[in-house]
Design a protein around this motif. Structure first.
Motif, PDB file in Angstrom:
ATOM      1  N   ASP A  69      35.681 -34.282 -32.950  1.00  9.37           N
ATOM      2  CA  ASP A  69      35.909 -35.299 -33.950  1.00  9.37           C
ATOM      3  C   ASP A  69      36.638 -36.967 -32.615  1.00  9.37           C
ATOM      4  OD1 ASP A  69      38.611 -34.730 -32.135  1.00  9.37           O
ATOM      5  OD2 ASP A  69      39.660 -33.568 -33.786  1.00  9.37           O
ATOM      6  N   ALA A  70      37.574 -37.528 -33.399  1.00  3.60           N
ATOM      7  CA  ALA A  70      38.314 -39.055 -32.603  1.00  3.60           C
ATOM      8  C   ALA A  70      39.100 -38.894 -31.838  1.00  3.60           C
ATOM      9  CB  ALA A  70      38.908 -39.645 -33.844  1.00  3.60           C
ATOM     10  N   ASP A  71      39.616 -37.524 -30.938  1.00  4.55           N
ATOM     11  CA  ASP A  71      40.121 -36.945 -30.384  1.00  4.55           C
ATOM     12  C   ASP A  71      39.192 -35.900 -29.120  1.00  4.55           C
ATOM     13  OD1 ASP A  71      42.510 -36.463 -28.252  1.00  4.55           O
ATOM     14  OD2 ASP A  71      43.170 -34.990 -29.291  1.00  4.55           O
ATOM     15  N   LEU A 208      41.121 -45.972 -25.479  1.00  5.96           N
ATOM     16  CA  LEU A 208      40.148 -44.324 -25.999  1.00  5.96           C
ATOM     17  C   LEU A 208      41.042 -43.811 -25.773  1.00  5.96           C
ATOM     18  CD1 LEU A 208      36.548 -43.726 -23.690  1.00  5.96           C
ATOM     19  CD2 LEU A 208      36.850 -44.482 -25.961  1.00  5.96           C
ATOM     20  N   VAL A 209      42.133 -44.074 -25.327  1.00  3.95           N
ATOM     21  CA  VAL A 209      43.643 -43.123 -25.169  1.00  3.95           C
ATOM     22  C   VAL A 209      44.446 -43.383 -26.185  1.00  3.95           C
ATOM     23  CG1 VAL A 209      45.643 -42.735 -23.948  1.00  3.95           C
ATOM     24  CG2 VAL A 209      43.463 -42.638 -22.771  1.00  3.95           C
ATOM     25  N   GLY A 210      44.521 -44.894 -26.263  1.00  2.21           N
ATOM     26  CA  GLY A 210      45.539 -45.562 -27.791  1.00  2.21           C
ATOM     27  C   GLY A 210      44.421 -44.960 -29.044  1.00  2.21           C
ATOM     28  N   LEU A 211      43.521 -45.018 -28.816  1.00  2.00           N
ATOM     29  CA  LEU A 211      42.581 -44.770 -30.312  1.00  2.00           C
ATOM     30  C   LEU A 211      41.905 -43.157 -30.570  1.00  2.00           C
ATOM     31  CD1 LEU A 211      38.636 -46.021 -30.763  1.00  2.00           C
ATOM     32  CD2 LEU A 211      39.749 -43.348 -31.793  1.00  2.00           C
ATOM     33  N   SER A 212      42.590 -42.177 -29.708  1.00  3.69           N
ATOM     34  CA  SER A 212      42.982 -40.541 -30.436  1.00  3.69           C
ATOM     35  C   SER A 212      44.803 -40.683 -30.081  1.00  3.69           C
ATOM     36  CB  SER A 212      41.739 -39.919 -28.808  1.00  3.69           C
ATOM     37  OG  SER A 212      40.974 -39.713 -28.330  1.00  3.69           O
ATOM     38  N   THR A 213      45.271 -41.286 -29.398  1.00  2.00           N
ATOM     39  CA  THR A 213      46.103 -40.991 -30.316  1.00  2.00           C
ATOM     40  C   THR A 213      46.553 -41.143 -31.511  1.00  2.00           C
ATOM     41  OG1 THR A 213      47.377 -41.294 -27.283  1.00  2.00           O
ATOM     42  CG2 THR A 213      49.028 -41.175 -29.266  1.00  2.00           C
ATOM     43  N   VAL A 214      46.676 -42.868 -31.347  1.00  2.45           N
ATOM     44  CA  VAL A 214      46.285 -42.787 -33.677  1.00  2.45           C
ATOM     45  C   VAL A 214      45.494 -42.170 -33.699  1.00  2.45           C
ATOM     46  CG1 VAL A 214      46.498 -44.514 -34.741  1.00  2.45           C
ATOM     47  CG2 VAL A 214      47.094 -44.830 -32.774  1.00  2.45           C
ATOM     48  N   ALA A 215      44.740 -41.527 -34.075  1.00  2.00           N
ATOM     49  CA  ALA A 215      43.865 -40.457 -34.770  1.00  2.00           C
ATOM     50  C   ALA A 215      43.945 -39.512 -34.610  1.00  2.00           C
ATOM     51  CB  ALA A 215      42.513 -41.828 -34.004  1.00  2.00           C
ATOM     52  N   ALA A 259      47.712 -50.621 -35.144  1.00  2.00           N
ATOM     53  CA  ALA A 259      47.643 -48.895 -35.298  1.00  2.00           C
ATOM     54  C   ALA A 259      46.749 -48.404 -36.712  1.00  2.00           C
ATOM     55  CB  ALA A 259      48.925 -48.531 -35.103  1.00  2.00           C
ATOM     56  N   GLY A 260      46.964 -49.244 -37.291  1.00  2.34           N
ATOM     57  CA  GLY A 260      46.301 -49.170 -39.428  1.00  2.34           C
ATOM     58  C   GLY A 260      44.992 -49.730 -39.165  1.00  2.34           C
ATOM     59  N   ASP A 261      44.188 -49.500 -37.909  1.00  9.11           N
ATOM     60  CA  ASP A 261      42.364 -50.389 -38.107  1.00  9.11           C
ATOM     61  C   ASP A 261      42.325 -49.287 -37.099  1.00  9.11           C
ATOM     62  OD1 ASP A 261      43.256 -53.179 -38.487  1.00  9.11           O
ATOM     63  OD2 ASP A 261      43.403 -54.054 -37.489  1.00  9.11           O
ATOM     64  N   VAL A 262      42.654 -48.493 -36.370  1.00  5.57           N
ATOM     65  CA  VAL A 262      42.502 -46.892 -35.717  1.00  5.57           C
ATOM     66  C   VAL A 262      42.458 -46.363 -37.079  1.00  5.57           C
ATOM     67  CG1 VAL A 262      42.964 -45.751 -33.989  1.00  5.57           C
ATOM     68  CG2 VAL A 262      43.378 -48.533 -33.744  1.00  5.57           C
ATOM     69  N   GLY A 263      43.470 -46.634 -37.616  1.00  7.39           N
ATOM     70  CA  GLY A 263      43.569 -44.976 -38.604  1.00  7.39           C
ATOM     71  C   GLY A 263      42.872 -44.614 -39.421  1.00  7.39           C
ATOM     72  N   PHE A 264      42.625 -46.238 -40.090  1.00 10.30           N
ATOM     73  CA  PHE A 264      41.764 -46.340 -41.658  1.00 10.30           C
ATOM     74  C   PHE A 264      40.214 -47.028 -41.103  1.00 10.30           C
ATOM     75  CE2 PHE A 264      46.425 -46.308 -42.306  1.00 10.30           C
ATOM     76  CZ  PHE A 264      46.182 -45.668 -43.399  1.00 10.30           C
ATOM     77  N   LYS A 265      39.938 -47.643 -39.870  1.00  8.49           N
ATOM     78  CA  LYS A 265      38.964 -48.143 -39.745  1.00  8.49           C
ATOM     79  C   LYS A 265      38.248 -47.965 -38.765  1.00  8.49           C
ATOM     80  CE  LYS A 265      40.470 -52.600 -41.874  1.00  8.49           C
ATOM     81  NZ  LYS A 265      40.228 -53.745 -42.204  1.00  8.49           N
ATOM     82  N   LEU A 266      38.620 -47.453 -37.898  1.00  6.97           N
ATOM     83  CA  LEU A 266      37.594 -46.880 -36.273  1.00  6.97           C
ATOM     84  C   LEU A 266      37.598 -45.533 -35.677  1.00  6.97           C
ATOM     85  CD1 LEU A 266      39.186 -49.615 -33.305  1.00  6.97           C
ATOM     86  CD2 LEU A 266      37.608 -49.121 -35.387  1.00  6.97           C
ATOM     87  N   ALA A 267      38.257 -44.855 -36.410  1.00 11.16           N
ATOM     88  CA  ALA A 267      38.838 -43.607 -36.304  1.00 11.16           C
ATOM     89  C   ALA A 267      38.182 -42.602 -37.354  1.00 11.16           C
ATOM     90  CB  ALA A 267      40.233 -42.468 -36.503  1.00 11.16           C
ATOM     91  N   PRO A 268      37.816 -43.139 -38.930  1.00 10.36           N
ATOM     92  CA  PRO A 268      37.263 -42.049 -39.362  1.00 10.36           C
ATOM     93  C   PRO A 268      35.581 -42.758 -39.588  1.00 10.36           C
ATOM     94  CG  PRO A 268      38.505 -43.744 -40.828  1.00 10.36           C
ATOM     95  CD  PRO A 268      38.671 -44.097 -38.899  1.00 10.36           C
ATOM     96  N   ARG A 269      35.449 -43.206 -39.277  1.00 12.84           N
ATOM     97  CA  ARG A 269      33.649 -44.053 -38.839  1.00 12.84           C
ATOM     98  C   ARG A 269      33.081 -42.577 -37.025  1.00 12.84           C
ATOM     99  NH1 ARG A 269      35.184 -47.906 -41.183  1.00 12.84           N
ATOM    100  NH2 ARG A 269      34.117 -49.422 -42.336  1.00 12.84           N
ATOM    101  N   ILE A 270      34.411 -42.953 -36.134  1.00 13.36           N
ATOM    102  CA  ILE A 270      33.490 -41.528 -35.244  1.00 13.36           C
ATOM    103  C   ILE A 270      33.906 -40.524 -35.699  1.00 13.36           C
ATOM    104  CG2 ILE A 270      34.727 -40.721 -33.098  1.00 13.36           C
ATOM    105  CD1 ILE A 270      36.080 -43.603 -31.968  1.00 13.36           C
ATOM    106  N   ASN A 271      34.885 -39.622 -36.766  1.00 15.32           N
ATOM    107  CA  ASN A 271      34.424 -38.684 -37.421  1.00 15.32           C
ATOM    108  C   ASN A 271      33.642 -38.728 -38.316  1.00 15.32           C
ATOM    109  OD1 ASN A 271      36.707 -38.063 -36.226  1.00 15.32           O
ATOM    110  ND2 ASN A 271      38.713 -38.702 -37.457  1.00 15.32           N
ATOM    111  N   ALA A 272      33.438 -39.381 -38.972  1.00 17.26           N
ATOM    112  CA  ALA A 272      32.397 -39.601 -39.987  1.00 17.26           C
ATOM    113  C   ALA A 272      31.107 -38.741 -39.528  1.00 17.26           C
ATOM    114  CB  ALA A 272      31.258 -40.863 -40.888  1.00 17.26           C
ATOM    115  N   PRO A 273      30.024 -39.291 -38.928  1.00 14.61           N
ATOM    116  CA  PRO A 273      29.266 -38.644 -38.979  1.00 14.61           C
ATOM    117  C   PRO A 273      29.232 -36.457 -38.465  1.00 14.61           C
ATOM    118  CG  PRO A 273      28.847 -39.752 -37.049  1.00 14.61           C
ATOM    119  CD  PRO A 273      30.367 -39.834 -37.505  1.00 14.61           C
TER     120      PRO A 273
END
Length: 558
Positions: A69-71, A208-215, A259-273
């Motif tokens: 996952d995105a963590d 990467l830490v900021g991305l995961s903390t939000v995601a 943070a919204g961009d991370v939660g709704f745009k970046l993290a879902p794409r990392i999780n998607a595959p």
């Protein structure tokens, strides 16, 4: 109290959220050195660092085994990037496919042992993998666990060389809610310090830490708030080629990322595959390769792939959600919702569960077949601990684990017996549906009138960001009329209108609106968040509507 009305609103909001006046200046202005804790306070870290130093000297083989996952993926990427930078040449990252299952399993351990590692670092998993860690240890492999999942009594992987988890009994670490990537960063800092390198360089990995903390939806308070704030700052300046490419394909403006961009745009794409069972691109985990590559062409190829996977994921979630909502209507009076269909994809059931919880405000488990078993994803609410809920139904489960609000499971019994056990626990808990709903409402931060909904207030509120679990975006109650009401979006799911007090008006949008019909001239109590939004060079306040209640026996609004 300040004479500035906007400052007064901010001070009152923070006080209502339990942040004392003397603590508010520090909260509003996080300081990295002051507000973060030493990695050496983490349990097991001294032993782990000592073993890694020995492995560096001998150039022993190390496998970093992360979650999908995105963590877990960013945590694995961070360790790979850092250790390679420190001269660890014989180091590899392994991310299982969702079909292989979460965490260390017997099949995964067998595959890892064939690679003959000296050390396995389990990241974002492993705390309760008792039998699997024992298998590795018996084969002479040192296991280091970097994890933040709840330790379950009697299931802790005591065969590990070290369990770096601030939730372990006896931990001296002052903050227990770090995500796995933040813990990986702490380990990287400690190792870098011991190798007499400058840990300050690791601040570039805070993206990467900021991305995961939000995601990963950990509470954005305490040390998490600091890591998220600084992590988002680094993301806006990121040197990580994969993240740069991902922001571009996600239509995120790098300099203004939120943070919204991370939660709704970046993290879902990392999780998607992994959700689409399409983790591998040219034989490698696509999300992991995106985050570790030093080749811009590779980065954009992988970012495009993740983007396409995400588009397919969105459609699948919508399809499953419609079917799940049809099912839960048959159990609408139950205090826990369970949905299952043998055609569903296990990769998206967590997203479906989250949507159902958001609507019905009660614990929800969505189940789907996977590899000959039935897997489940749990999303819970305030007042009901997900692990305690599952423990009450453990006779029907092969395995389970997770956090207070989210967990995963493998079913061994029937769906019906599982549902019965959950319902019996909820009955014993004695929380009514009304109490569940009220306990899980987005807390209101105060009342405002229409003129107070200004650009200046919106910008002042934004200065309190990032918002998320534990510190949601400020929500205000506004009593107002409406005008220019119209349905917008695909199939008219959203409603656009203006709030008015008869003199002033403010633009408002209600996404996926399910409330009462909005009629001009009538008065409503609306619960809104406020944002400053730019259109054709003009910045205006826009109210995002969370809930609407009609005000009965109220005078008409002109």
């Amino acid at each position: 109290m300040s004479n500035n009305p906007i400052e007064g609103i901010i001070v009152g909001l923070l006080s209502k959220r339990g942040i004392a006046a003397k603590e508010q200046a520090a909260f509003r202005n996080p300081d990295f050195a002051r507000d973060t804790h030493s990695p050496w306070l983490l349990p097991g870290i001294g032993v782990a660092i000592g073993r890694l130093l020995e492995a560096h000297q001998k150039q022993e083989k190390i496998i970093i085994f992360g979650d999908y996952d995105a963590d877990g993926v960013p945590a694995t990427a961070l360790l790979l990037r850092t250790l390679r930078g420190l001269g660890f040449a014989n180091i590899y990252g392994v991310i299982p496919t969702r079909e292989q299952g979460y965490g260390l399993t017997e099949g995964i351990v067998t595959a890892l042992l064939k690679q003959e590692p000296a050390i396995v670092i389990a990241v974002d998993n492993g705390t309760v993998a008792q039998a699997e860690v024992a298998m590795l240890a018996e084969a002479g492999v040192a296991v280091i666990i970097i994890d933040h999942h709840e330790p379950q009594e009697g299931k802790i992987a005591t065969g590990a060389l070290a369990i770096i988890n601030p939730k372990m009994a006896g931990s001296a670490y002052p903050f227990r809610e770090l995500c796995a990537c933040a813990l990986a960063w702490k380990v990287a800092c400690a190792l870098t310090e011991k190798m007499k390198q400058d840990p300050a360089q690791l601040k570039w990995e805070l993206d990467l830490v900021g991305l995961s903390t939000v995601a990963d939806m950990v509470p954005l308070v305490g040390e998490n708030r600091v890591l998220a704030c600084y992590g988002l700052t680094v993301l806006r300046k990121s040197r990580n080629l994969g993240l740069i490419a991902l922001m571009e394909v996600s239509a995120v403006t790098k300099a203004h990322l939120s943070a919204g961009d991370v939660g709704f745009k970046l993290a879902p794409r990392i999780n998607a595959p992994s959700r689409m069972h399409g983790e591998l691109l040219e034989g490698e985990n696509a999300a992991l390769q995106l985050l570790v590559t030093e080749d811009a062409q590779v980065a954009y190829k992988h970012a495009d792939y993740l983007n396409q996977q995400n588009k397919e994921r969105q459609q699948l979630v919508d399809d499953h959600l419609r079917e799940a909502e049809n099912q839960v209507r048959d159990h609408i009076d139950s205090q826990v919702l369970v949905a299952y269909h043998d055609s569903w994809s296990s990769g998206v059931i967590g997203l479906v569960a989250s949507r159902l919880v958001e609507r019905y405000k009660r614990p929800t488990i969505v189940l789907a077949p996977e590899g000959g078993t039935i897997k489940g994803s749990v999303r819970s609410v305030e007042g009901v601990h997900a692990i305690e809920l599952l423990d009450a139904a453990s006779a029907q489960l092969e395995r389970f684990g997770g956090h207070a609000k989210a967990a995963g499971l493998t079913l061994s019994g029937t769906v019906e017996l599982f549902r019965d056990a959950l319902e019996a626990y909820m009955l014993e808990l004695g929380i009514t549906l009304d109490e569940l709903a009220k306990g899980n409402e987005w807390p209101c931060d105060g009342e405002l009138n229409v003129p107070e909904l200004s650009v200046e207030l919106a910008k002042a509120l934004e200065s309190l960001a990032p918002f998320g679990i534990g510190f949601p975006a400020p929500l205000f109650e506004v009593v107002a009329g409406v005008r220019n009401v119209r349905r917008v979006g695909v199939e008219g799911k959203h409603v656009s209108f203006f709030l008015t007090d008869g003199h002033d008006s403010r633009k408002a949008i209600a996404f996926s609106y399910r409330g009462p019909e909005l009629i001009e001239g009538e008065l409503y109590k609306l619960f809104v968040t406020l944002q400053a939004e730019e259109w054709q060079g003009v910045v205006s306040p826009v109210c995002h509507v969370r809930n609407v209640e009609k005000v009965d026996n109220a005078p008409q609004v002109a």
